[in-house]
Design a protein around this motif. Structure first.
Motif, PDB file in Angstrom:
ATOM      1  N   ILE A  62       0.804  -1.609  -0.029  1.00  0.00           N
ATOM      2  CA  ILE A  62       0.472   0.179   0.206  1.00  0.00           C
ATOM      3  C   ILE A  62       1.235   1.279   0.043  1.00  0.00           C
ATOM      4  O   ILE A  62       2.316   1.348   0.450  1.00  0.00           O
ATOM      5  CB  ILE A  62      -0.908  -0.152   1.403  1.00  0.00           C
ATOM      6  N   ILE A  63      -0.103   2.271  -0.884  1.00  0.00           N
ATOM      7  CA  ILE A  63       0.977   3.713  -0.314  1.00  0.00           C
ATOM      8  C   ILE A  63       0.255   4.672   0.530  1.00  0.00           C
ATOM      9  O   ILE A  63      -0.951   4.824  -0.204  1.00  0.00           O
ATOM     10  CB  ILE A  63       0.888   3.917  -2.352  1.00  0.00           C
ATOM     11  N   TYR A  64       1.296   5.067   1.120  1.00  0.00           N
ATOM     12  CA  TYR A  64       0.334   6.397   2.435  1.00  0.00           C
ATOM     13  C   TYR A  64       1.027   8.087   1.071  1.00  0.00           C
ATOM     14  O   TYR A  64       2.270   7.655   0.902  1.00  0.00           O
ATOM     15  CB  TYR A  64       0.823   6.331   3.690  1.00  0.00           C
ATOM     16  N   THR A  65      -0.005   8.800   1.163  1.00  0.00           N
ATOM     17  CA  THR A  65       0.605   9.858   0.824  1.00  0.00           C
ATOM     18  C   THR A  65       0.312  10.795   0.968  1.00  0.00           C
ATOM     19  O   THR A  65      -0.816  10.633   1.989  1.00  0.00           O
ATOM     20  CB  THR A  65       0.048  10.060  -1.330  1.00  0.00           C
ATOM     21  N   LYS A  66       0.738  11.883   0.941  1.00  0.00           N
ATOM     22  CA  LYS A  66       0.845  13.357   2.326  1.00  0.00           C
ATOM     23  C   LYS A  66       1.589  14.615   1.479  1.00  0.00           C
ATOM     24  O   LYS A  66       2.717  14.614   1.361  1.00  0.00           O
ATOM     25  CB  LYS A  66       0.991  13.347   3.794  1.00  0.00           C
ATOM     26  N   GLY A  67       0.739  14.955   0.412  1.00  0.00           N
ATOM     27  CA  GLY A  67       1.602  15.713  -0.417  1.00  0.00           C
ATOM     28  C   GLY A  67       2.395  15.024  -1.595  1.00  0.00           C
ATOM     29  O   GLY A  67       1.858  14.354  -1.915  1.00  0.00           O
ATOM     30  N   ARG A  68       3.604  15.626  -1.266  1.00  0.00           N
ATOM     31  CA  ARG A  68       4.876  14.779  -2.099  1.00  0.00           C
ATOM     32  C   ARG A  68       5.269  13.809  -1.444  1.00  0.00           C
ATOM     33  O   ARG A  68       6.324  13.039  -2.018  1.00  0.00           O
ATOM     34  CB  ARG A  68       6.016  16.179  -2.458  1.00  0.00           C
ATOM     35  N   GLU A  69       5.536  13.564  -0.022  1.00  0.00           N
ATOM     36  CA  GLU A  69       6.162  12.196   0.524  1.00  0.00           C
ATOM     37  C   GLU A  69       5.098  11.125   0.219  1.00  0.00           C
ATOM     38  O   GLU A  69       3.319  10.876  -0.431  1.00  0.00           O
ATOM     39  CB  GLU A  69       5.570  12.910   2.322  1.00  0.00           C
ATOM     40  N   ARG A  70       5.533   9.869   0.287  1.00  0.00           N
ATOM     41  CA  ARG A  70       5.283   8.876  -0.001  1.00  0.00           C
ATOM     42  C   ARG A  70       6.129   7.764   1.265  1.00  0.00           C
ATOM     43  O   ARG A  70       6.842   8.090   1.286  1.00  0.00           O
ATOM     44  CB  ARG A  70       5.510   8.138  -1.111  1.00  0.00           C
ATOM     45  N   ILE A  71       5.225   6.832   1.501  1.00  0.00           N
ATOM     46  CA  ILE A  71       5.064   5.811   2.176  1.00  0.00           C
ATOM     47  C   ILE A  71       5.212   5.138   1.729  1.00  0.00           C
ATOM     48  O   ILE A  71       3.564   4.906   1.910  1.00  0.00           O
ATOM     49  CB  ILE A  71       5.205   5.508   3.519  1.00  0.00           C
ATOM     50  N   TYR A  72       5.868   4.055   1.433  1.00  0.00           N
ATOM     51  CA  TYR A  72       5.209   2.320   0.563  1.00  0.00           C
ATOM     52  C   TYR A  72       5.593   1.795   1.859  1.00  0.00           C
ATOM     53  O   TYR A  72       6.379   0.891   2.066  1.00  0.00           O
ATOM     54  CB  TYR A  72       6.008   1.914  -0.311  1.00  0.00           C
ATOM     55  N   VAL A  73       4.099   0.899   1.942  1.00  0.00           N
ATOM     56  CA  VAL A  73       4.717  -0.196   2.781  1.00  0.00           C
ATOM     57  C   VAL A  73       4.093  -1.864   2.304  1.00  0.00           C
ATOM     58  O   VAL A  73       3.363  -2.027   1.923  1.00  0.00           O
ATOM     59  CB  VAL A  73       3.037  -0.339   4.294  1.00  0.00           C
TER      60      VAL A  73
END
Length: 180
Positions: A62-73
């Protein structure tokens, strides 16, 4: 540092985790919200996301996005084995800032970069990465720790910082190789 001291520190750090995280297999909390080794279903209950998980056999992401920030889990057999965060801008200053921070926290890194032979200085290495001819990769592995840290710069993702569970990462790579 002797291994027995590291084991004591690891046991003390796990004592600081809430009991429900320890019960669910949380080895390390990273980027404030994500637990290595935790059930992906449990994470989705705590932090819903606007997308369905991407599933490929025993792997899910899954991919969490907040603005330009991306966190891939990423998970293997339902357990989170990798949490990766991208950083911008992708430049030498960002890379060196993250390297310095990680070295202060985890000690000396191991350079496991893949670069062409002609890329000898940092400018040449960065040029090769930007052209897609290689990647910069630095690894921190604490003795007796079940997880590791990797700082990477690739053309595709730019600069990223990943925390990985060693055994789950190895198992998912072996499963991938056996399916070829």
């Amino acid at each position: 540092m002797p291994q027995w001291i590291v084991l004591i520190l690891l046991s003390l750090s796990s004592a600081l985790l809430p009991a429900e995280e320890l019960h669910d297999g949380c080895l390390k909390r990273v980027f404030m919200h994500y637990c290595l080794g935790e059930s992906l279903d449990r994470l989705l209950q705590r932090r819903p996301v606007d997308m369905d998980p991407i599933v490929n056999g025993d792997r899910a992401g899954i991919i969490y996005t907040k603005g330009r920030e991306r966190i891939y889990v990423m998970a293997f057999q339902g357990r989170i084995y990798k949490v990766l965060k991208t950083y911008e801008p992708s430049n030498q200053v960002t890379l060196q800032r993250l390297q310095r921070t990680l070295s202060e926290k985890y000690g000396k890194h191991r350079d496991i970069s893949h670069l062409p032979k002609y890329a000898r200085n940092m400018a040449g290495k960065i040029g090769a990465v930007r052209r897609g001819e290689g990647e910069l990769r630095y690894r921190w592995q604490l003795p007796a720790s079940p997880w590791r840290v990797e700082l990477t710069w690739t053309r595709k993702l730019g600069i990223s910082l990943a925390y990985l569970v060693n055994t789950l990462d190895r198992q998912q790579r072996e499963a991938d190789e056996s399916s070829l």
